[in-house]
Scaffold this motif. Structure first.
Motif, PDB file in Angstrom:
ATOM      1  N   GLY A   1       2.931  43.258  82.217  1.00 51.61           N
ATOM      2  CA  GLY A   1       2.476  44.065  83.340  1.00 51.61           C
ATOM      3  C   GLY A   1       1.111  43.646  83.851  1.00 51.61           C
ATOM      4  N   ALA A   2       0.209  43.278  82.946  1.00 52.36           N
ATOM      5  CA  ALA A   2      -1.116  42.812  83.360  1.00 52.36           C
ATOM      6  C   ALA A   2      -1.019  41.507  84.133  1.00 52.36           C
ATOM      7  CB  ALA A   2      -2.015  42.643  82.139  1.00 52.36           C
ATOM      8  N   LEU A   3      -0.162  40.599  83.695  1.00 53.83           N
ATOM      9  CA  LEU A   3       0.035  39.351  84.444  1.00 53.83           C
ATOM     10  C   LEU A   3       0.632  39.622  85.821  1.00 53.83           C
ATOM     11  CD1 LEU A   3       1.350  36.886  81.702  1.00 53.83           C
ATOM     12  CD2 LEU A   3      -0.899  36.920  82.798  1.00 53.83           C
ATOM     13  N   ALA A   4       1.526  40.595  85.901  1.00 49.08           N
ATOM     14  CA  ALA A   4       2.126  40.941  87.192  1.00 49.08           C
ATOM     15  C   ALA A   4       1.084  41.530  88.134  1.00 49.08           C
ATOM     16  CB  ALA A   4       3.266  41.931  86.987  1.00 49.08           C
ATOM     17  N   ARG A   5       0.201  42.368  87.602  1.00 47.05           N
ATOM     18  CA  ARG A   5      -0.855  42.943  88.439  1.00 47.05           C
ATOM     19  C   ARG A   5      -1.847  41.884  88.880  1.00 47.05           C
ATOM     20  NH1 ARG A   5      -3.392  48.040  85.743  1.00 47.05           N
ATOM     21  NH2 ARG A   5      -4.689  47.836  87.597  1.00 47.05           N
ATOM     22  N   LEU A   6      -2.100  40.896  88.037  1.00 49.46           N
ATOM     23  CA  LEU A   6      -3.008  39.810  88.406  1.00 49.46           C
ATOM     24  C   LEU A   6      -2.402  38.882  89.458  1.00 49.46           C
ATOM     25  CD1 LEU A   6      -4.551  38.762  84.985  1.00 49.46           C
ATOM     26  CD2 LEU A   6      -5.745  39.755  86.935  1.00 49.46           C
ATOM     27  N   ALA A   7      -1.089  38.833  89.541  1.00 44.82           N
ATOM     28  CA  ALA A   7      -0.421  37.942  90.485  1.00 44.82           C
ATOM     29  C   ALA A   7      -0.604  38.400  91.930  1.00 44.82           C
ATOM     30  CB  ALA A   7       1.073  37.843  90.158  1.00 44.82           C
ATOM     31  N   LEU A   8      -0.840  39.699  92.130  1.00 43.57           N
ATOM     32  CA  LEU A   8      -1.041  40.217  93.482  1.00 43.57           C
ATOM     33  C   LEU A   8      -2.525  40.477  93.700  1.00 43.57           C
ATOM     34  CD1 LEU A   8       1.887  42.775  93.784  1.00 43.57           C
ATOM     35  CD2 LEU A   8       1.722  40.515  94.799  1.00 43.57           C
ATOM     36  N   PRO A   9      -3.059  40.121  94.877  1.00 42.36           N
ATOM     37  CA  PRO A   9      -4.483  40.360  95.133  1.00 42.36           C
ATOM     38  C   PRO A   9      -4.776  41.844  95.333  1.00 42.36           C
ATOM     39  CG  PRO A   9      -3.421  39.426  97.067  1.00 42.36           C
ATOM     40  CD  PRO A   9      -2.405  39.422  95.964  1.00 42.36           C
ATOM     41  N   GLY A  10      -5.985  42.237  95.020  1.00 40.72           N
ATOM     42  CA  GLY A  10      -6.393  43.622  95.192  1.00 40.72           C
ATOM     43  C   GLY A  10      -6.270  44.402  93.898  1.00 40.72           C
ATOM     44  N   ARG A  11      -6.916  45.570  93.879  1.00 46.34           N
ATOM     45  CA  ARG A  11      -6.886  46.431  92.685  1.00 46.34           C
ATOM     46  C   ARG A  11      -5.720  47.382  92.777  1.00 46.34           C
ATOM     47  NH1 ARG A  11     -12.421  48.290  90.430  1.00 46.34           N
ATOM     48  NH2 ARG A  11     -10.904  49.712  89.574  1.00 46.34           N
ATOM     49  N   ASP A  12      -5.085  47.619  91.658  1.00 45.76           N
ATOM     50  CA  ASP A  12      -4.007  48.597  91.581  1.00 45.76           C
ATOM     51  C   ASP A  12      -4.475  49.770  90.736  1.00 45.76           C
ATOM     52  OD1 ASP A  12      -1.723  47.434  92.944  1.00 45.76           O
ATOM     53  OD2 ASP A  12      -1.863  45.867  91.432  1.00 45.76           O
TER      54      ASP A  12
END
Length: 95
Positions: free
Chosen positions: A18-29
């Motif tokens: 999940g952390a890698l997936a969040r890093l793949a998209l720009p911006g903060r989630d």
């Protein structure tokens, strides 16, 4: 291996994916660690099911798991009113 150890390992693996997936998209989630782990677990499950349906083998691999998890994070962003680069607000829906 005990059930508790399996659940802890599942959580840690889901958190990593999940952390890698969040890093793949720009911006903060605006997601908690638990939500990030759930996204990683769901992406890994979906990747494994699709891989099994297509190739009649078990396992989807880390790359496919991150790809599916990234799609889930993007879907969450869209449901919050965001887009690819802007996550949107957690309590706000698209009009």
């Amino acid at each position: 291996m005990s059930l508790i150890a399996y659940i802890i390992l599942l959580f840690v693996t889901g958190l990593f994916v999940g952390a890698l997936a969040r890093l793949a998209l720009p911006g903060r989630d605006p997601m908690t660690l638990f939500q990030t782990a759930l996204v990683g677990i769901a992406g890994s499950l979906a990747a494994g099911l699709v891989y099994m349906a297509l190739f009649h083998r078990n396992g989807g691999g880390i790359l496919l798991s991150v790809l599916f998890s990234t799609a889930i994070v993007y879907a969450i962003r869209r449901s919050r009113g965001g887009d690819l680069t802007r996550p949107g607000e957690p309590g706000r829906r698209r009009p």
